[in-house]
Design an enzyme around this catalytic site. Structure first.
Site, PDB file in Angstrom:
ATOM      1  N   SER A 166      62.811  68.266  35.441  1.00 14.58           N
ATOM      2  CA  SER A 166      63.096  67.513  34.219  1.00 14.58           C
ATOM      3  C   SER A 166      63.718  66.175  34.620  1.00 14.58           C
ATOM      4  O   SER A 166      63.092  65.413  35.362  1.00 14.58           O
ATOM      5  CB  SER A 166      64.017  68.330  33.296  1.00 14.58           C
ATOM      6  N   THR A 167      64.933  65.905  34.197  1.00  8.15           N
ATOM      7  CA  THR A 167      65.566  64.620  34.464  1.00  8.15           C
ATOM      8  C   THR A 167      65.683  64.370  35.968  1.00  8.15           C
ATOM      9  O   THR A 167      66.236  65.184  36.692  1.00  8.15           O
ATOM     10  CB  THR A 167      66.962  64.580  33.831  1.00  8.15           C
ATOM     11  N   HIS A 192      59.210  67.873  32.451  1.00  8.70           N
ATOM     12  CA  HIS A 192      59.555  67.520  31.076  1.00  8.70           C
ATOM     13  C   HIS A 192      59.357  66.023  30.877  1.00  8.70           C
ATOM     14  O   HIS A 192      60.036  65.205  31.484  1.00  8.70           O
ATOM     15  CB  HIS A 192      61.011  67.880  30.775  1.00  8.70           C
ATOM     16  N   MET A 287      68.198  68.642  33.519  1.00 12.42           N
ATOM     17  CA  MET A 287      69.259  69.166  32.656  1.00 12.42           C
ATOM     18  C   MET A 287      68.743  70.382  31.895  1.00 12.42           C
ATOM     19  O   MET A 287      67.549  70.537  31.651  1.00 12.42           O
ATOM     20  CB  MET A 287      69.761  68.091  31.690  1.00 12.42           C
ATOM     21  N   ASP A 290      65.852  75.506  31.572  1.00 11.22           N
ATOM     22  CA  ASP A 290      64.447  75.884  31.654  1.00 11.22           C
ATOM     23  C   ASP A 290      64.071  76.150  33.109  1.00 11.22           C
ATOM     24  O   ASP A 290      64.393  75.363  34.001  1.00 11.22           O
ATOM     25  CB  ASP A 290      63.571  74.765  31.086  1.00 11.22           C
TER      26      ASP A 290
END
Length: 367
Positions: A166-167, A192, A287, A290
């Site tokens: 993600s991030t 993401h 973050m 998941d």
């Protein structure tokens, strides 16, 4: 009391600047310390006032947000969220901005009437701003490991590598995939990212990698030397076997899992079901949580499982949750992740040990 996050809002649209500033200022833990209508104004502002986070539009007149990020913000290591339109040019520039050091990307909401979903999306931006304020901004150009030899052709055909991020994932996945050799096992990825951006991300990676990288389509068959990235949008990506028994990708509608669609958990759980012990996987920077349950499912199925370590993660959220859940065998620095994944291919004895260790942990936890 927790200190407020100091934010600079940079956007040439007066209407959007006003809405975003008001939405952020409504959060008691955010202090909007300034607004800028151009990169030049933003540059002058940060010279004397260092914000904790910058929200940045890229398509602005003059120097432009991307140049501003590359020349000033990446060097100063100020966590930056790109809020970009979903045009083709906007998506391309956004990927370049993430590679240059921006931490996160959000689509610019359309239609800001109070009570509408896009108006409510401004509240989500506030949560992302607070999370990004704690990010570790990496230097531009993450150190990458040299390309490693590929496993034998038979192992590559019978193995799958699954990744979730993600991030900070744009830089992390770039580092991992650019070190992958031609002939590596098939790779499936959930990163993401908003709808409309994953295609540009895949094309960008394809140009810089020895392997083929592209956005996944329903029915795509897994092939050695190819990475498939789940498209952003309203469908989850999962693995299944077709009528001939070959592994392929499916894209299915569904509700968000861990607030995410597509979800790392969904991909990993399906990989555990259909690939079992012929599987390696890793949760990279990001973050939230998941991927934690999915990686645990993979480990129970006998897969080789890893997480990115704290020191090299932009945000040590997803890797931390997966590690705490007991889903990973090891925490691995980013520049060693490719080598560790490749070394795990075909390690059946290690799989058996991992399987036993995971079952022991389950018994101890009583789950």
């Amino acid at each position: 009391m927790e200190a407020s996050v100091r934010v600079l809002v940079v956007d040439d649209s007066q209407v959007f600047r006003r809405f975003l500033s008001r939405a952020l200022a409504a959060d008691p833990l955010i202090d909007v310390i300034g607004e800028a209508t151009s990169a030049e104004e933003a540059r002058d502002f940060v010279t004397g006032n260092r914000p904790d986070v910058i929200t940045l539009d890229l398509e602005m007149p003059g120097e432009g947000g991307l140049v501003f990020l590359r020349k000033h913000i990446a060097r100063m290591r100020i966590p930056t969220i790109v809020i970009s339109s979903q045009t083709q040019d906007g998506a391309k520039m956004t990927i370049e901005a993430l590679e240059a050091g921006a931490v996160d990307v959000l689509p610019k909401p359309r239609g800001l009437a109070p009570g509408t979903p896009n108006h409510l999306a401004l509240g989500d931006i506030a949560e992302r701003v607070k999370a990004v304020a704690r990010a570790r901004v990496l230097a531009r150009g993450v150190a990458r490991a040299p390309v490693r030899p590929a496993p034998t052709a038979s192992l590559a055909r019978d193995w799958v590598i699954a990744l979730g991020a993600s991030t900070g994932g744009v830089q992390a996945l770039g580092a991992v995939l650019q070190a992958m050799p031609v002939g590596c096992p098939p790779i499936v990825i959930v990163q993401h990212m908003p709808e409309g951006f994953t295609g540009a991300f895949a094309k960008r990676l394809d140009l810089s990698c020895a392997i083929n990288v592209r956005e996944a389509r329903a029915g795509d068959k897994l092939q050695p030397g190819q990475a498939l990235i789940a498209p952003g949008g309203p469908r989850h990506m999962l693995l299944k076997r077709d009528a001939t028994g070959r592994l392929c990708v499916d894209l299915v509608p569904g509700d968000p899992v861990c607030f995410s669609i597509p979800s790392v958990d969904v991909l990993f759980a399906s990989a555990a079901r259909v690939a079992g012990p012929h599987l390696s996987g890793a949760v990279l920077t990001g973050m939230g949580s998941d991927g934690a349950e999915g990686l645990f499912s993979m480990r129970i199925a006998g897969a080789q499982t890893f997480v990115q370590d704290r020191a090299t993660s932009v945000i040590y959220g997803m890797p931390a949750r997966a590690w705490e859940r007991g889903g990973a065998l090891e925490q691995v620095p980013l520049d060693q992740m490719t080598a560790r994944l490749l070394a795990s291919v075909g390690t059946t004895s290690a799989q058996a040990a991992a399987h036993g260790a995971a079952e022991t942990r389950i018994t101890q936890k009583g789950v």
